[in-house]
Design an enzyme around this catalytic site. Structure first.
Site, PDB file in Angstrom:
ATOM      1  N   HIS A  72     -26.881 -51.868  -3.360  1.00  0.00           N
ATOM      2  CA  HIS A  72     -28.329 -51.940  -3.584  1.00  0.00           C
ATOM      3  C   HIS A  72     -28.630 -52.679  -4.884  1.00  0.00           C
ATOM      4  O   HIS A  72     -28.031 -52.390  -5.909  1.00  0.00           O
ATOM      5  CB  HIS A  72     -28.920 -50.528  -3.682  1.00  0.00           C
ATOM      6  CG  HIS A  72     -29.072 -49.854  -2.361  1.00  0.00           C
ATOM      7  ND1 HIS A  72     -29.630 -48.616  -2.218  1.00  0.00           N
ATOM      8  CD2 HIS A  72     -28.748 -50.252  -1.100  1.00  0.00           C
ATOM      9  CE1 HIS A  72     -29.641 -48.276  -0.934  1.00  0.00           C
ATOM     10  NE2 HIS A  72     -29.101 -49.254  -0.243  1.00  0.00           N
ATOM     11  N   TYR A 201     -38.569 -44.051  -3.650  1.00  0.00           N
ATOM     12  CA  TYR A 201     -39.042 -42.808  -4.283  1.00  0.00           C
ATOM     13  C   TYR A 201     -40.566 -42.802  -4.222  1.00  0.00           C
ATOM     14  O   TYR A 201     -41.199 -43.759  -4.675  1.00  0.00           O
ATOM     15  CB  TYR A 201     -38.621 -42.756  -5.748  1.00  0.00           C
ATOM     16  CG  TYR A 201     -37.122 -42.612  -5.963  1.00  0.00           C
ATOM     17  CD1 TYR A 201     -36.536 -41.359  -6.079  1.00  0.00           C
ATOM     18  CD2 TYR A 201     -36.298 -43.735  -6.066  1.00  0.00           C
ATOM     19  CE1 TYR A 201     -35.170 -41.216  -6.283  1.00  0.00           C
ATOM     20  CE2 TYR A 201     -34.929 -43.602  -6.273  1.00  0.00           C
ATOM     21  CZ  TYR A 201     -34.364 -42.341  -6.383  1.00  0.00           C
ATOM     22  OH  TYR A 201     -33.013 -42.207  -6.581  1.00  0.00           O
ATOM     23  N   PRO A 293     -31.917 -33.771  -8.432  1.00  0.00           N
ATOM     24  CA  PRO A 293     -31.343 -34.919  -7.725  1.00  0.00           C
ATOM     25  C   PRO A 293     -32.121 -36.233  -7.870  1.00  0.00           C
ATOM     26  O   PRO A 293     -31.602 -37.279  -7.490  1.00  0.00           O
ATOM     27  CB  PRO A 293     -31.335 -34.465  -6.264  1.00  0.00           C
ATOM     28  CG  PRO A 293     -32.359 -33.395  -6.180  1.00  0.00           C
ATOM     29  CD  PRO A 293     -32.392 -32.722  -7.513  1.00  0.00           C
ATOM     30  N   LYS A 297     -27.853 -38.552 -10.198  1.00  0.00           N
ATOM     31  CA  LYS A 297     -26.860 -38.625 -11.276  1.00  0.00           C
ATOM     32  C   LYS A 297     -25.731 -37.593 -11.171  1.00  0.00           C
ATOM     33  O   LYS A 297     -24.728 -37.699 -11.875  1.00  0.00           O
ATOM     34  CB  LYS A 297     -27.550 -38.451 -12.641  1.00  0.00           C
ATOM     35  CG  LYS A 297     -28.434 -39.612 -13.020  1.00  0.00           C
ATOM     36  CD  LYS A 297     -27.610 -40.871 -13.246  1.00  0.00           C
ATOM     37  CE  LYS A 297     -28.466 -42.098 -13.431  1.00  0.00           C
ATOM     38  NZ  LYS A 297     -27.874 -43.300 -12.881  1.00  0.00           N
ATOM     39  N   TYR A 385     -30.960 -46.165 -14.148  1.00  0.00           N
ATOM     40  CA  TYR A 385     -30.605 -45.991 -12.739  1.00  0.00           C
ATOM     41  C   TYR A 385     -29.180 -46.472 -12.459  1.00  0.00           C
ATOM     42  O   TYR A 385     -28.433 -45.817 -11.734  1.00  0.00           O
ATOM     43  CB  TYR A 385     -31.613 -46.730 -11.844  1.00  0.00           C
ATOM     44  CG  TYR A 385     -31.564 -46.239 -10.422  1.00  0.00           C
ATOM     45  CD1 TYR A 385     -32.133 -45.020 -10.080  1.00  0.00           C
ATOM     46  CD2 TYR A 385     -30.937 -46.981  -9.428  1.00  0.00           C
ATOM     47  CE1 TYR A 385     -32.075 -44.539  -8.784  1.00  0.00           C
ATOM     48  CE2 TYR A 385     -30.872 -46.515  -8.126  1.00  0.00           C
ATOM     49  CZ  TYR A 385     -31.445 -45.292  -7.814  1.00  0.00           C
ATOM     50  OH  TYR A 385     -31.382 -44.818  -6.533  1.00  0.00           O
TER      51      TYR A 385
HETATM   52  C1  PHB Z   1     -29.486 -39.207  -1.222  1.00  0.00           C
HETATM   53  O1  PHB Z   1     -29.171 -40.238  -0.607  1.00  0.00           O
HETATM   54  O2  PHB Z   1     -29.234 -38.073  -0.782  1.00  0.00           O
HETATM   55  C2  PHB Z   1     -30.177 -39.358  -2.521  1.00  0.00           C
HETATM   56  C3  PHB Z   1     -30.465 -40.629  -2.999  1.00  0.00           C
HETATM   57  C4  PHB Z   1     -31.115 -40.761  -4.206  1.00  0.00           C
HETATM   58  C5  PHB Z   1     -31.461 -39.637  -4.934  1.00  0.00           C
HETATM   59  C6  PHB Z   1     -31.156 -38.374  -4.468  1.00  0.00           C
HETATM   60  C7  PHB Z   1     -30.510 -38.226  -3.246  1.00  0.00           C
HETATM   61  O3  PHB Z   1     -32.100 -39.765  -6.116  1.00  0.00           O
END
Ligand code: PHB
Ligand code: APR
Length: 390
Positions: A72, A201, A293, A297, A385
């Protein structure tokens, strides 16, 4: 029984540590409370920083990750009904993250360990840790009805948030904790991801949402939910309807729905235990710290702990030096606190809190607008990130 390093826990921290030590010729035994299948059944995040990918390569277990992981270069933020890309790679001078599920990473490590014939004791019961303030630590446990004693030089507590290692030194640990007033309802489904090249997000009036993926045919989605919500109250249809209402109309239109193969609610917590070393006992990964989450991280911090710890242990056996071991806790915690700050900040920015008030809401709106329209602000997001350097 005797080994050089006794590792408690066969999650990503313990398995990665075991593999790196083995590569350096250091014997280790892993004791795991559950079965291997149980460990692989836990669904967790799946975004790897380059630091984590490099460590998998160093451990000699990176080949499937390179084949199947999806690189990504961006993330996307949705708010006020609009989606905004953040060019993570452009803003960080070429850095990327890789989408690869923790389950797959754990499986690769387990398979490599089995192939190398390294000892892992699954279903080890009543593990207890002794003598780590002196030179001859001992780990006792029960296995198949027998009491076993494992003598070692060092004990690595890689046994997660509910493990025995931190509990053993409870009186000597300073704990810092923040519990958030909501949870994440997560759904895994065998449908193509709506956004295969960037995690999305979202912050909407109805709460946070996240569109993620495990592969081109498996998706992972989340919505913020009340802490007392029950999974049974969420039919698949209700989940998909809610997710669609929390993203921009164009994305909502493109979401492919299907039956969930896993659905669960997880609370969100920030937690750090200090220090991370007690004589010849070390804490690593979730045993020492938890991040919410948002920002993914958790696994990456487990990997950086393991990097520092393995380096200290390798230096010790090679040079008879305690320098890396003595530095472990402070080095690891420095990176941990930076990731804690980022995860807390992104969580605070992207979720709806019960007690925000109109002023707080305007602050969130203004910060989101600033974040996507200022290169300086976007760069702060991007560099965190992709992960802080080791
Ligand atoms: C996930 O793919 O489960 C995932 C991705 C990004 C995040 C949290 C979980 O910030
Ligand atoms: N004895 C033996 N094993 C134990 C004990 C015990 N008393 N207690 C816990 N364990 C095992 C658990 O069953 C688990 O398999 O320790 C392992 C810890 O694994 P994880 O919880 O996955 O922790 P860690 O390896 O540090 O990985 C961190 O997991 O929660 C995510 O976001 C987090 O991705 C990060 C990763």
């Amino acid at each position: 029984m005797r080994t050089q390093v006794a590792i408690i826990g066969a999650g990503p921290s313990g398995l990665l540590l075991g593999q790196l030590l083995h590569k350096a010729g250091i014997d280790n035994v892993i004791l795991e409370r559950q079965t291997g299948d149980y460990v692989l059944g836990r669904i967790r995040a799946g975004i790897l920083e380059q630091v984590t990918v490099d460590l998998m390569d160093e451990a000699g277990v990176g080949s499937r990750l390179h084949q199947e992981g999806i690189v990504h270069h961006a993330i996307e933020l949705v708010f006020s009904g609009e989606r905004h890309p953040i060019d993570v790679t452009g803003l960080t001078g070429g850095k990327v993250v890789t989408a690869y599920g923790q389950t797959e990473l754990t499986r690769d490590l387990m398979e490599a360990r089995a192939a190398a014939g390294l000892p892992t004791v699954y279903e080890a019961q009543d593990v207890s840790l002794h003598g780590f303030d002196g030179d001859s630590p001992v780990v006792r446990y029960r296995h198949k009805g027998e009491d076993v004693e494992l003598r070692c030089d060092f004990i690595a507590g890689c046994d997660g948030f509910h493990g025995v290692a931190r509990a053993t030194v409870k009186d000597r640990v300073t704990e810092h904790e923040k519990v958030y007033p909501f949870g994440w309802l997560g759904v895994l489904a065998d449908v193509p991801p709506v956004s295969p090249h960037a995690i999305v997000y979202g912050n909407s009036e109805r709460g946070f949402s996240l569109c993620s993926m495990r592969s081109m045919t498996r998706s992972r989605y989340y919505v913020q939910c009340p802490l007392d919500d029950k999974v049974e109250a969420w039919s698949d249809q209700r989940f998909w309807d809610e997710l669609r209402r929390r993203v921009d109309p164009e994305l909502a239109e493109r979401i492919v729905t299907g039956p969930s193969i896993e659905k669960s609610i997880a609370p969100l917590r920030s937690f750090v235990a200090e220090p991370m070393r007690f004589g010849r006992l070390f804490l690593a990964g979730d045993a020492a710290h938890i991040v919410p989450p948002t920002g993914a991280k958790g696994l990456n911090l487990a990997a950086s702990d393991v990097k520092y710890l393995s380096a200290g242990l390798i230096e010790h056996y090679r040079d008879k030096s305690m320098a890396g071991i003595d530095a472990y806790s402070a080095r690891a915690l420095k990176r941990v606190w930076k990731a804690e700050r980022f995860s807390w900040w992104l969580t605070t920015l992207m979720h709806r809190f019960p007690d925000t008030g109109s002023f707080g809401q305007r602050m969130q709106d203004a910060e989101l607008d600033y974040l996507v329209h200022s290169q300086a602000a976007s760069t702060v997001l991007a560099e965190n990130y992709v992960g802080m350097p080791l």
